[in-house]
Scaffold this motif. Sequence first.
Motif, short mmCIF file in Angstrom:
data_model
loop_
_atom_site.label_atom_id
_atom_site.label_comp_id
_atom_site.label_asym_id
_atom_site.label_seq_id
_atom_site.Cartn_x
_atom_site.Cartn_y
_atom_site.Cartn_z
N PHE A 279 0.93 -1.01 0.11
CA PHE A 279 0.03 0.01 -0.05
C PHE A 279 0.79 1.78 -0.01
CE2 PHE A 279 -3.82 -2.06 2.21
CZ PHE A 279 -3.91 -2.71 1.25
N GLN A 280 1.87 1.26 1.31
CA GLN A 280 2.40 2.06 0.74
C GLN A 280 3.35 2.88 -0.52
OE1 GLN A 280 5.18 1.20 3.83
NE2 GLN A 280 4.10 2.19 5.04
N LYS A 281 3.91 1.54 -1.30
CA LYS A 281 4.51 1.60 -2.49
C LYS A 281 3.98 2.34 -3.44
CE LYS A 281 7.74 -1.68 -2.82
NZ LYS A 281 8.48 -2.91 -3.39
N LEU A 282 2.25 1.91 -3.56
CA LEU A 282 1.28 2.71 -4.56
C LEU A 282 0.30 3.50 -3.89
CD1 LEU A 282 -0.35 -0.39 -5.13
CD2 LEU A 282 0.95 0.01 -6.75
N ASN A 283 1.13 4.03 -2.59
CA ASN A 283 0.23 5.55 -2.38
C ASN A 283 -1.36 5.63 -2.00
OD1 ASN A 283 0.81 8.07 -0.94
ND2 ASN A 283 0.32 8.95 -2.89
N VAL A 284 -1.83 4.37 -1.09
CA VAL A 284 -2.93 4.18 -0.95
C VAL A 284 -3.66 3.52 0.37
CG1 VAL A 284 -3.31 3.33 -3.85
CG2 VAL A 284 -3.17 1.22 -1.68
N ASN A 285 -4.44 3.20 0.18
CA ASN A 285 -5.21 3.38 1.72
C ASN A 285 -5.91 1.99 1.79
OD1 ASN A 285 -3.95 5.72 2.85
ND2 ASN A 285 -5.01 6.59 2.10
N SER A 286 -6.28 0.94 0.88
CA SER A 286 -7.01 0.44 0.77
C SER A 286 -6.54 -1.03 0.27
CB SER A 286 -8.35 0.47 0.56
OG SER A 286 -8.78 1.22 -0.07
N ILE B 127 -6.03 -2.16 -6.06
CA ILE B 127 -6.28 -2.44 -7.14
C ILE B 127 -6.73 -2.29 -7.90
CG2 ILE B 127 -8.35 -4.23 -8.02
CD1 ILE B 127 -8.96 -5.43 -5.00
N LYS B 128 -7.09 -0.40 -7.73
CA LYS B 128 -7.71 0.55 -8.69
C LYS B 128 -6.22 0.69 -9.55
CE LYS B 128 -12.33 2.11 -7.62
NZ LYS B 128 -12.82 3.33 -6.59
N LYS B 129 -5.59 0.79 -8.74
CA LYS B 129 -4.03 1.72 -8.76
C LYS B 129 -3.74 0.87 -9.91
CE LYS B 129 -1.00 4.64 -8.42
NZ LYS B 129 -0.35 5.75 -6.80
N ALA B 130 -3.61 -0.73 -10.07
CA ALA B 130 -2.88 -1.70 -10.13
C ALA B 130 -3.31 -1.88 -11.73
CB ALA B 130 -2.54 -3.49 -9.31
N LYS B 131 -4.41 -2.05 -11.60
CA LYS B 131 -4.91 -1.23 -12.78
C LYS B 131 -5.09 -0.60 -13.57
CE LYS B 131 -10.20 -1.60 -15.16
NZ LYS B 131 -11.46 -1.48 -15.21
N GLY B 132 -4.70 0.10 -13.56
CA GLY B 132 -4.69 1.77 -14.20
C GLY B 132 -2.90 1.89 -14.28
N LEU B 133 -1.85 0.93 -13.50
CA LEU B 133 -0.96 0.82 -13.90
C LEU B 133 -0.55 -0.01 -15.05
CD1 LEU B 133 0.92 1.38 -10.29
CD2 LEU B 133 1.43 2.71 -12.18
N GLY B 134 -2.01 -0.86 -15.45
CA GLY B 134 -1.18 -2.32 -15.90
C GLY B 134 -0.95 -3.30 -15.78
N ILE B 135 -0.83 -3.34 -13.56
CA ILE B 135 -0.19 -4.80 -13.12
C ILE B 135 -1.18 -5.56 -13.44
CG2 ILE B 135 0.58 -5.53 -11.35
CD1 ILE B 135 1.42 -2.65 -10.79
N LEU B 136 -2.91 -5.76 -13.03
CA LEU B 136 -3.99 -6.69 -13.51
C LEU B 136 -4.36 -6.19 -14.38
CD1 LEU B 136 -4.94 -5.47 -9.94
CD2 LEU B 136 -3.90 -7.98 -11.43
N PRO B 137 -4.90 -7.18 -15.31
CA PRO B 137 -5.78 -7.24 -16.90
C PRO B 137 -6.71 -7.62 -16.18
CG PRO B 137 -4.82 -9.02 -15.98
CD PRO B 137 -4.03 -9.01 -15.64
N THR B 138 -7.63 -6.62 -16.92
CA THR B 138 -9.23 -6.07 -16.61
C THR B 138 -9.95 -7.72 -15.59
OG1 THR B 138 -9.51 -4.79 -18.62
CG2 THR B 138 -10.62 -5.19 -17.40
N GLU B 139 -9.47 -8.54 -16.45
CA GLU B 139 -10.00 -9.75 -16.13
C GLU B 139 -9.84 -10.64 -14.61
OE1 GLU B 139 -8.06 -9.86 -18.55
OE2 GLU B 139 -7.22 -11.37 -18.86
#
Length: 215
Positions: free
Chosen positions: A188-195, A200-212
């Motif tokens: 969470f610290q690396k992604l600068n998120v709190n939940s 998950i939203k940040k990972a999607k935006g970065l392309g780390i997670l595919p939509t499926e």
Amino acid sequence: MEILLVDDHRSVVEGTKMLIESEPDMNVTIETDVYLVPDLVRLKSFDVILFDLYMPNINGADLARKVLEDVPDAIILIYSGFDIAPHFNLLMESGVSGFVSKTSTREQLVQAIRSAARKEAIIPMQLLKQLRRQEIVVQGDSANEKTTIGKKEETLLRELAKGHSNKEISKTLLISQRSLEYSLTELFQKLNVNSRVEAIKKAKGLGILPTEDLY
């Protein structure tokens, strides 16, 4: 050659001990209580250590991490009757030197121990294709602020995206729930998120997670 064999099934370790000690230069110490292993390894030097993967209270991967904290040069093999392919990358990250199947012949087991003692990695051929590292660079708020998301953290993100509980994730990743909590905090610290949702939203935006992978 001094060998430590750790398994919670006494009949298994005693049988394996007999197989290994058919070699005149090999001496095997057996232990069925995982809580005694760290002290044992600190007090006595072993050329090769074999850990069962699935044991009560602590699994072989976490036990390997614990031992390597005190004895960084320990040579540890996972000795398991289960398929370790789903956990291969995570097991490699725990610091083990390789894997031996409980279905191996005596000759294969002895050869694996001798190879490990020579500091050679013991990896089944079918798992070699999984030997890959993957890191994703995450740009921070400032131009000079960058962090990397490794393969282990990517796997953690995938588990979060599936909606799994901490208990389910810790079992899948072969780590304790406390270790998982530390990993989540760091992620969470690396992604600068709190939940989880934000991660998950940040990972999607970065392309780390595919939509499926997102639910």
